[in-house]
Design an enzyme around this catalytic site. Structure first.
Site, PDB file in Angstrom:
ATOM      1  CB  SER A 196      76.867  32.616 -21.224  1.00 21.20           C
ATOM      2  OG  SER A 196      76.450  31.848 -22.328  1.00 21.20           O
ATOM      3  CB  CYS A 322      68.945  37.716 -26.908  1.00 19.49           C
ATOM      4  SG  CYS A 322      70.162  36.509 -26.345  1.00 19.49           S
TER       5      CYS A 322
END
Length: 375
Positions: A196, A322
């Site tokens: 990422s 998250c």
């Protein structure tokens, strides 16, 4: 603001921002055959080569995605479609939600059986646990390179050897490792590797999946023939260019900056131990990322402590970003310790290359004030 939450996201390199800005004003579609489109295509391919070179992969093995969640889901999806008769997955109890949630979905709605390997109190995963879980119908093993909450690193090359012997494909979520420790796709032995951009100097919203055998890859997103037919949808040129620039900068700057960060992290833990004798750092007996410290403060609710520190201008977290809004303790610490109390009274500090000794000292001082106020 003292920002000590770099595992959630970190600042982009200035070079990455500079590289992407012109492409925010560029109207070329990389799939168009006119000159403007060809210019955009060249920029995308240059970035692909930069990412591949940084990670020890071939350019054709790099598939750009919207981030690691898509990359993780895609790797699992591809492995299952490549071997439709195999309906068993192996992962661990401490994976990122991008893996665990998709496994839960496949288990609940598509009849896939999932084995979630437990970890030790130090966050390690015994090799025999993986070896004993492998079955004839195992379609994929998915294990992270480094844990996002504790920084505990696993011997991915050793895991892949076990899987190669069993003829089972291997995927690693390398999101936290890329940019902090050496990651080489060609030598690690994985079939799939996810990354990422916003974890190592690119903006949010861009990532990649590295695939050992792109010819046999099965896409998750269907549409046009973008990404060599491996991911439908017009490429995000500006962010892809920024990802390529981040890879180049990471390669240029090397490991020296993280060696300094590791020393600072160790100093943090020494100071915490001096001020709070009952506090403990998770995973200290095994290999960890250089920037990550997960600290257990007995009697201090992690969410309350994080909120207090935020009010003092210090950003840390109680777990994965998250899952930060979920009213539940860290699933990672819970899996490691089998203690709801420890999982509810632990915070994650993740330093960055620009973190300073003064910032660490202010953090420790603030925690001490909080403890005094709540004694």
């Amino acid at each position: 603001m003292i920002y000590l939450d770099h595992n959630a996201t970190t600042l982009p390199f200035p070079e990455a921002i500079d590289a992407m800005l012109p492409w925010l004003h560029h109207c070329g579609n990389p799939s168009s055959i006119h000159a403007t489109g060809r210019e955009a295509r060249r920029a995308v391919e240059a970035a692909r080569h930069s990412v591949a070179e940084y990670l020890g992969a071939e350019a054709q093995q790099v598939i750009f995605t919207s981030g690691a969640t898509e990359a993780n889901n895609t790797a699992i999806h591809s492995a299952l479609l490549r071997q439709p008769s195999k309906r068993h997955l192996i992962t661990s109890s401490v994976e990122h939600s991008a893996v665990l949630a998709y496994c839960d979905y496949l288990e609940q709605h598509h009849g896939v059986e999932v084995t979630r390997l437990p970890v030790g109190i130090d966050g390690s995963l015994p090799m025999d646990a993986l070896r004993n879980a492998l079955r004839d119908d195992t379609a994929l093993v998915s294990l992270m390179w480094a844990n996002n909450e504790t920084g505990v690193m696993w011997p991915i090359s050793e895991f892949t050897k076990v899987c190669v012997e069993a003829g089972v494909p291997f995927h690693t979520d390398a999101v936290q490792a890329v940019g902090k420790v050496p990651v080489q796709f060609a030598t690690c032995g994985a079939n799939y590797l996810s990354l990422s951009g916003h974890k190592f100097g690119a903006p949010k919203g861009i990532g990649a999946l590295i695939v050992a055998d792109p010819e046999r890859f099965m896409p998750l997103l269907h549409g046009g023939k973008q990404e060599q037919g491996h991911r439908g949808g017009t490429e995000n040129v500006a962010h892809i260019v920024a990802l390529g620039a981040a890879a180049e900068q990471s390669k240029l700057q090397g490991r020296t900056r993280w060696e300094r960060v590791a020393k600072l992290r160790d100093q943090l833990e020494v100071r915490v131990a001096q001020r709070f004798p009952e506090a403990e750092a998770h995973g200290v007996t095994v290999l960890r990322l250089p920037n990550t410290s997960n600290l257990y403060f007995p009697g201090m609710d992690s969410d309350a402590l994080v909120t207090y520190l935020d009010a003092q201008g210090i950003a840390v977290s109680s777990g994965s970003a998250c899952l930060e809004s979920a009213l539940a303790p860290s699933h990672v610490i819970l899996a490691m310790t089998d203690s709801y109390e420890r999982a509810s009274e632990s915070i994650r500090i993740s330093l960055g290359p620009a973190s300073t000794n003064e910032e660490v000292q202010r953090l420790v001082d603030a925690v001490e004030i909080y403890a005094t106020l709540n004694a």
